[in-house]
Write an enzyme that holds these catalytic residues in place. Sequence first.
Site, PDB file in Angstrom:
ATOM      1  N   LYS A  79       0.839  -1.201   0.000  1.00  0.00           N
ATOM      2  CA  LYS A  79       0.000   0.000   0.000  1.00  0.00           C
ATOM      3  C   LYS A  79       0.875   1.253   0.000  1.00  0.00           C
ATOM      4  CE  LYS A  79      -3.987   1.974   2.505  1.00  0.00           C
ATOM      5  NZ  LYS A  79      -4.921   1.776   3.639  1.00  0.00           N
ATOM      6  N   SER A 154      -9.858   1.727   2.882  1.00  0.00           N
ATOM      7  CA  SER A 154      -8.995   2.520   2.020  1.00  0.00           C
ATOM      8  C   SER A 154      -7.958   1.695   1.261  1.00  0.00           C
ATOM      9  CB  SER A 154      -8.263   3.566   2.860  1.00  0.00           C
ATOM     10  OG  SER A 154      -7.404   2.933   3.808  1.00  0.00           O
ATOM     11  N   SER A 178     -10.161  -0.796   6.972  1.00  0.00           N
ATOM     12  CA  SER A 178      -9.598  -0.582   5.638  1.00  0.00           C
ATOM     13  C   SER A 178      -8.872  -1.767   5.025  1.00  0.00           C
ATOM     14  CB  SER A 178      -8.652   0.624   5.660  1.00  0.00           C
ATOM     15  OG  SER A 178      -9.370   1.812   5.829  1.00  0.00           O
TER      16      SER A 178
END
EC number: 6.3.5.7
Length: 485
Positions: A79, A154, A178
């Site tokens: 990420k 997210s 997330s």
Amino acid sequence: MDLTKLTAHELKDILSNKEVKAEEITRAFLDRINLVDNKLGAYLYVSEEEAIKKAKEIDVKIEKNEELKALSGIPVGIKDNINVKGMQNTCASKILQGYTSPYDAHVTEKIKKEEGIILGKLNMDEFAMGSSTENSAFKLAKNPWDLERVPGGSSGGSAVAVAGCEATLSLGTDTGGSVRQPASFCGIVGLKPTYGRISRSGVVAFGSTLDQVGPMGKDVEDCALLTSAIAGLDKKDFTTADKEVPDYKKSLTKDIKGKKIGIPKEFFGEGLDEKVRKSVEEAIKVLEENGAEVKPCSLPLMDYALSAYYIISSAEASSNLARFDGIRYGHRSKNFKDAQDIYLKSRSEGFGDEVKRRIMLGTYVLSAGYYDAYYKKALKVRKLIKDDFQRVFKDFDAIVSPTSPTTAFKVGEKKDDVMSMYLSDIYTVPISVAGVPAISLPCGMIDGLPVGLQIISDYFKEDVLFNLAYNYEQSVDFHKMRADF
């Protein structure tokens, strides 16, 4: 054989048996990224040359019959809020566009030590604020099961990379759901570990008392493999726990006889899609048939978790993001009159709407006139929610619930409806507020879209999660599904 559709443990087997080379695996994934990512939007940066170089080094070791490590030759996506030395780390924000990390996060160091092949940096909601990855400043990520739907957020890029076969494993971060919510939407497995089980060192902070790095994979065994590789004490992060990390692979047994599972009525009330409810209830029946003792339980303070979460996380975000001002870090506006104007214009130009919204909310609740009324009260509610979970875990080994009240929603459907977007995390936020671990895994399909089952346990009981999740997974075939993309 399509190498991109295999699990990490399957790739490990054929690598160790010399049926395939690490370079061949890496090139297969890079080809896949080049083929589909213009539609899926999982990656913000791809490190092609470095990935091939590392793969070749592993092939040399294999030829010499040297012992392979836990992640040798396994393609991993990271990420874009987790530092990887020499790669960009933008948090999907214009304010950090062009920033290259000078060091590795602790989890990145561990992946490199275990010889995982880092393919690149993954798309996300800006500064991890969002539930759909629509808040990325650079591009949309799309759900591989339906390109008109969101992948969740997210860590949407992290879920898309695994579900879309653009990486075998990925790392996301979970502040309020997330990792788990996008895992649910994309039909993969995602773990939010106990707060303190995995280091946050080198991860750009959103909510410092909530953020946790979480592994994502195609099945439970893959998730356990990555967790074992990255968990443990880090002296650079004082919030990590000095507790021994068990070999989670030993938890992957079908024996759950006598395990006590609680079903909290608060997670099955108004707002839960009936088809999702049915899928989760069928999953609970499977666990019961396999030997678990299932009984109802209650977590009466769950209704307050979402409010407490948004107060606490926004307050922490307003503090953490103060450093991105055009002076210390981040984009600096070129059109300014004075020092104050630099701050104002740099942040106005650099941050997106959702980030601005949460900074303003956080600044408000921390202000002198409202600190006691909001922030201090939210911390008290948090303590009561933790106590709620501890009371339940005196009688149960785990709690089971839906991960999300719905399947993946359409792109744009909730973008302008803030409350509806926030409510999509209603079953994941309480776990984050309490700091306990939870795992999401697929438990059904509704109209071609995956449904997620959430299993929650007590602090540092990730082994219980893996045990129950593996037992359920081996009784069904949902983990074998691959998006036909």
